[in-house]
Design an enzyme around this catalytic site. Structure first.
Site, PDB file in Angstrom:
ATOM      1  N   ASP A  12     -69.283 -34.118  29.253  1.00 58.84           N
ATOM      2  CA  ASP A  12     -70.365 -33.171  28.939  1.00 58.84           C
ATOM      3  C   ASP A  12     -70.074 -31.896  29.727  1.00 58.84           C
ATOM      4  O   ASP A  12     -69.201 -31.873  30.600  1.00 58.84           O
ATOM      5  CB  ASP A  12     -71.723 -33.772  29.364  1.00 58.84           C
ATOM      6  CG  ASP A  12     -72.886 -32.818  29.139  1.00 58.84           C
ATOM      7  OD1 ASP A  12     -72.908 -32.123  28.105  1.00 58.84           O
ATOM      8  OD2 ASP A  12     -73.785 -32.740  30.004  1.00 58.84           O
ATOM      9  N   SER A  13     -70.852 -30.858  29.446  1.00 58.01           N
ATOM     10  CA  SER A  13     -70.739 -29.625  30.225  1.00 58.01           C
ATOM     11  C   SER A  13     -71.110 -29.872  31.682  1.00 58.01           C
ATOM     12  O   SER A  13     -70.675 -29.144  32.567  1.00 58.01           O
ATOM     13  CB  SER A  13     -71.688 -28.573  29.650  1.00 58.01           C
ATOM     14  OG  SER A  13     -73.010 -29.075  29.670  1.00 58.01           O
ATOM     15  N   CYS A  75     -72.077 -34.222  24.523  1.00 53.29           N
ATOM     16  CA  CYS A  75     -72.646 -32.874  24.587  1.00 53.29           C
ATOM     17  C   CYS A  75     -72.745 -32.370  23.153  1.00 53.29           C
ATOM     18  O   CYS A  75     -71.751 -32.396  22.412  1.00 53.29           O
ATOM     19  CB  CYS A  75     -71.718 -31.975  25.401  1.00 53.29           C
ATOM     20  SG  CYS A  75     -72.167 -30.234  25.371  1.00 53.29           S
ATOM     21  N   GLU A 156     -82.650 -29.795  34.559  1.00 51.02           N
ATOM     22  CA  GLU A 156     -81.676 -29.971  35.642  1.00 51.02           C
ATOM     23  C   GLU A 156     -82.289 -29.648  37.005  1.00 51.02           C
ATOM     24  O   GLU A 156     -81.915 -30.224  38.016  1.00 51.02           O
ATOM     25  CB  GLU A 156     -80.468 -29.073  35.377  1.00 51.02           C
ATOM     26  CG  GLU A 156     -79.183 -29.737  35.782  1.00 51.02           C
ATOM     27  CD  GLU A 156     -78.029 -29.231  34.958  1.00 51.02           C
ATOM     28  OE1 GLU A 156     -77.353 -28.337  35.449  1.00 51.02           O
ATOM     29  OE2 GLU A 156     -77.812 -29.719  33.833  1.00 51.02           O
ATOM     30  N   CYS A 188     -79.825 -32.129  22.336  1.00 51.62           N
ATOM     31  CA  CYS A 188     -79.172 -31.782  23.594  1.00 51.62           C
ATOM     32  C   CYS A 188     -79.281 -33.012  24.489  1.00 51.62           C
ATOM     33  O   CYS A 188     -80.341 -33.658  24.521  1.00 51.62           O
ATOM     34  CB  CYS A 188     -79.872 -30.587  24.250  1.00 51.62           C
ATOM     35  SG  CYS A 188     -79.289 -30.224  25.912  1.00 51.62           S
ATOM     36  N   HIS A 190     -79.591 -33.376  27.502  1.00 52.98           N
ATOM     37  CA  HIS A 190     -80.550 -33.314  28.609  1.00 52.98           C
ATOM     38  C   HIS A 190     -81.943 -33.806  28.180  1.00 52.98           C
ATOM     39  O   HIS A 190     -82.751 -34.194  29.022  1.00 52.98           O
ATOM     40  CB  HIS A 190     -80.731 -31.870  29.094  1.00 52.98           C
ATOM     41  CG  HIS A 190     -79.637 -31.344  29.951  1.00 52.98           C
ATOM     42  ND1 HIS A 190     -78.368 -31.131  29.496  1.00 52.98           N
ATOM     43  CD2 HIS A 190     -79.635 -30.971  31.259  1.00 52.98           C
ATOM     44  CE1 HIS A 190     -77.624 -30.637  30.475  1.00 52.98           C
ATOM     45  NE2 HIS A 190     -78.374 -30.542  31.561  1.00 52.98           N
TER      46      HIS A 190
HETATM   47  N1  DGL Z   1     -75.788 -31.157  27.443  1.00 55.76           N
HETATM   48  C1  DGL Z   1     -75.484 -30.010  26.629  1.00 55.76           C
HETATM   49  C2  DGL Z   1     -75.710 -30.336  25.149  1.00 55.76           C
HETATM   50  O1  DGL Z   1     -75.963 -31.487  24.778  1.00 55.76           O
HETATM   51  C3  DGL Z   1     -76.335 -28.804  26.953  1.00 55.76           C
HETATM   52  C4  DGL Z   1     -76.208 -28.181  28.279  1.00 55.76           C
HETATM   53  C5  DGL Z   1     -75.383 -26.926  28.314  1.00 55.76           C
HETATM   54  O2  DGL Z   1     -75.782 -25.888  27.753  1.00 55.76           O
HETATM   55  O3  DGL Z   1     -74.317 -26.986  28.920  1.00 55.76           O
HETATM   56  O4  DGL Z   1     -75.640 -29.450  24.326  1.00 55.76           O
END
Ligand code: DGL
Length: 270
Positions: A12-13, A75, A156, A188, A190
């Site tokens: 993931d990012s 992600c 976060e 997303c 998160h």
């Molecule tokens: N976890 C990333 C996603 O699912 C989003 C977070 C980011 O912007 O890096 O898109």
């Protein structure tokens, strides 16, 4: 050489993809995994598709170096922009699972003749990946999407299940285009952490679909089909890498993975 004992690679990012890792651990407790969070480059939501492809290519190579038997792009933004890049690097024998397709298939097969909403980063929403995938699979559905860029950084920072997060969430969800939706996709990784707040906004009248559990089931199915499921019932082993270590990232991992973990810095960009 990969074997059924090899780990699953997940990236993931940053640390949001740990929601997917936690769901995989629950569904496949004997499997090991290597997690990579590209904390040096987050957020991906604001980056260009070219940059995301560049990052994803290097991370995929790192996971292949770790002898991963499959790669999970945990992600949405990277799934939207870099799936082909990762598939090309992984080659024909390493399955690549992204977080968009399993959720899009779920929505397309569970709903008919109605509106479905999607929220996610600017990158994911601007790509229109959910709209294109779902409306192509089920022409009776209308998919409405809105970027919700404040949500990932808010989560976060630990702002969820409180009055501030509920205000931000309510303000995004009250957009006119979302009126009358039957389901809302949390696009997303998160967002599983705010699922309860989103449910409470809709008073449970709208199904809230988060990617973590749907994707974990897909990983299980793909490993089974590819005959890559681990054959012994010893507990899985987990390693967690980030491209830029900070103590605050390490502390925040607990909210996503639900247990304390140790992050190791892997400077893959040097
Ligand atoms: N976890 C990333 C996603 O699912 C989003 C977070 C980011 O912007 O890096 O898109």
């Amino acid at each position: 050489m990969k074997s059924t004992h090899s780990p699953i690679g997940i990236f993931d990012s940053g640390i949001g993809g740990l929601t997917v890792a936690a769901a995989i651990k629950k569904v496949l407790p004997h499997e090991s995994f290597v997690y990579f969070g590209d904390t040096a480059h987050l957020p991906y939501g604001d980056k260009s598709p070219e940059s995301i492809r560049h990052y994803a290519a290097r991370i995929a190579a790192f996971l292949l170096d770790k002898k991963c038997k499959a790669i999970v792009i945990a992600c949405n933004t990277a799934s939207a922009h870099a799936l082909k890049t990762v598939v090309d690097i992984a080659g024909p024998t390493i399955p690549v699972i992204n977080v968009v397709d399993p959720v899009a298939s779920y929505a397309a097969s569970h709903y008919n003749d109605c509106k479905v909403g999607v929220i996610g980063t600017k990158g994911t929403i601007q790509s229109r990946i959910y709209v294109n995938r779902i409306e192509r699979m089920n022409k009776s559905l209308k998919v409405l999407s809105n970027a919700t860029p404040l949500l990932a950084p808010m989560i976060e920072e630990g702002f969820f299940n409180n009055s501030i997060s509920q205000t931000v969430i309510n303000s995004y969800l009250s957009k006119k285009s979302f009126s009358g939706i039957k389901a809302l996709i949390l696009g997303c990784t998160h967002y599983p952490l705010i699922k309860k707040e989103v449910e409470s906004y809709y008073k449970k009248n709208v199904e809230i679909i988060d990617s973590a559990s749907v994707v974990a089931q897909t990983v299980k199915q793909v490993l089974k089909e590819e005959k890559l499921l681990k054959q012994t019932s010893t507990a899985g082993k987990y390693s967690f890498y980030v491209s830029d270590y900070t103590a605050s990232f390490e502390q925040s991992t607990k909210i996503f993975f639900r247990e304390k973990i140790k992050l190791v810095e892997a400077r893959i960009w040097d």
